[in-house]
Write an enzyme that holds these catalytic residues in place. Structure first.
Site, mmCIF file in Angstrom:
data_model
loop_
_atom_site.group_PDB
_atom_site.id
_atom_site.type_symbol
_atom_site.label_atom_id
_atom_site.label_comp_id
_atom_site.label_asym_id
_atom_site.label_seq_id
_atom_site.Cartn_x
_atom_site.Cartn_y
_atom_site.Cartn_z
ATOM 1 N N CYS A 1 0.641 9.570 -1.368
ATOM 2 C CA CYS A 1 0.178 8.418 -0.590
ATOM 3 C C CYS A 1 0.721 8.416 0.839
ATOM 4 O O CYS A 1 0.030 8.022 1.775
ATOM 5 C CB CYS A 1 0.513 7.108 -1.291
ATOM 6 S SG CYS A 1 2.256 6.918 -1.728
ATOM 7 N N HIS B 1 5.266 3.296 -3.045
ATOM 8 C CA HIS B 1 3.859 3.420 -2.697
ATOM 9 C C HIS B 1 3.748 3.175 -1.196
ATOM 10 O O HIS B 1 4.594 2.495 -0.609
ATOM 11 C CB HIS B 1 3.000 2.412 -3.477
ATOM 12 C CG HIS B 1 1.536 2.645 -3.320
ATOM 13 N ND1 HIS B 1 0.940 3.875 -3.542
ATOM 14 C CD2 HIS B 1 0.523 1.810 -2.948
ATOM 15 C CE1 HIS B 1 -0.364 3.782 -3.325
ATOM 16 N NE2 HIS B 1 -0.636 2.535 -2.956
ATOM 17 N N ASP C 1 -5.781 1.082 1.231
ATOM 18 C CA ASP C 1 -5.031 1.704 0.144
ATOM 19 C C ASP C 1 -5.994 2.630 -0.580
ATOM 20 O O ASP C 1 -6.922 2.176 -1.249
ATOM 21 C CB ASP C 1 -4.470 0.636 -0.801
ATOM 22 C CG ASP C 1 -3.672 1.211 -1.966
ATOM 23 O OD1 ASP C 1 -3.603 2.464 -2.102
ATOM 24 O OD2 ASP C 1 -3.130 0.423 -2.755
#
Length: 193
Positions: free
Chosen positions: A15, A69, A85
Site C-alpha cells: 500500500c 495501512h 484507498d
C-alpha cells in the site's frame, strides 16, 4: 482532480508504494493539487489496527487487522476531503466522512491496544523522503510474504530503506502523528453529523 482506480499502479500488500505512485501521478499530472495531498500511515505501537471494508477480508463487514495501512487524502476547498484507498470496497475516491464511518470507525468499541494513530505526511514531502527496499516483506528464510512489485524499489538520493520510520508512531521527522480525534479534526468535512 480526476484519477481513476484502473489507471493507478497497484500491487497487493504494498500500500505504501501504491500511495507513492498515486502521489507521483498528482505531482506530474495535477501539480497545482499537490499542496492539498497527504499520505497517511495508520498503525499503532502494537502494529495491529482494524479497518473495515477492505478487499482482503473474508468477513462480510470487510474487517481486516493490518500491521499498518497507507491511504492517500486530497483536501480542496471545492470538494472537501476525499480518500483514495486502493484496498477498499468503498468508492474511489471516497468522501472522507463516509470512509471514516465505514472503514475507520469509532474506537469506543475497540480495546485500547487496537486504537489507531495516523502519521500525516504532505504529499510532496512523502515523494522526496520515502524509501523501501521491501525487506520488511521477507520471511526469516528469505521468502516473500506477498510477491513484490515488478518495478524497482523506491529510493531517494539519501536513503534506500526508511519505511520503518514511517510505520512507527513515535515522533520523528516524517510529518506529524495524530490521534483519531486529531485526525478527524484536521480532515472531517464540515457536513459530518
Amino acid at each position: 482532480m480526476d484519477i481513476k482506480k484502473q489507471d493507478c499502479t497497484y500491487t497487493s500488500c504494498y500500500c505504501e508504494e501504491n500511495v507513492w505512485f498515486l502521489c507521483n501521478t498528482v505531482q506530474n499530472k495535477h501539480p497545482d493539487d499537490i499542496h492539498g495531498c497527504f499520505c497517511i500511515f495508520i498503525s499503532n505501537e502494537r502494529r495491529a489496527i482494524p479497518l473495515w471494508r477492505q478487499r482482503a477480508s473474508k468477513r462480510e463487514d470487510g474487517q481486516v487487522v493490518w500491521d499498518y495501512h497507507v491511504i492517500f487524502l486530497h483536501q480542496s476547498s471545492n470538494f472537501g476531503t476525499v480518500v483514495y484507498d486502493l484496498d477498499t470496497t468503498l468508492p474511489f475516491p471516497c468522501d472522507f466522512n463516509k470512509y471514516y464511518e465505514e472503514s475507520i470507525k469509532d474506537e469506543k468499541c475497540l480495546r485500547k491496544e487496537y486504537h489507531r494513530k495516523f502519521r500525516v505526511i504532505p504529499g510532496a514531502e512523502f515523494l522526496k523522503t520515502f524509501a523501501s527496499d521491501r525487506s520488511h516483506m521477507l520471511t526469516q528464510d528469505g521468502r516473500w510474504m506477498s510477491p513484490p512489485p515488478v518495478y524497482p524499489p523506491i529510493k531517494t538520493e539519501e536513503n534506500s530503506n526508511n519505511i520503518q520510520e514511517f510505520i512507527s508512531m513515535e515522533k520523528n521527522n516524517h510529518g506529524v502523528v495524530l490521534s483519531l480525534e486529531e485526525f478527524l479534526e484536521k480532515f472531517t468535512n464540515s457536513d459530518r453529523t
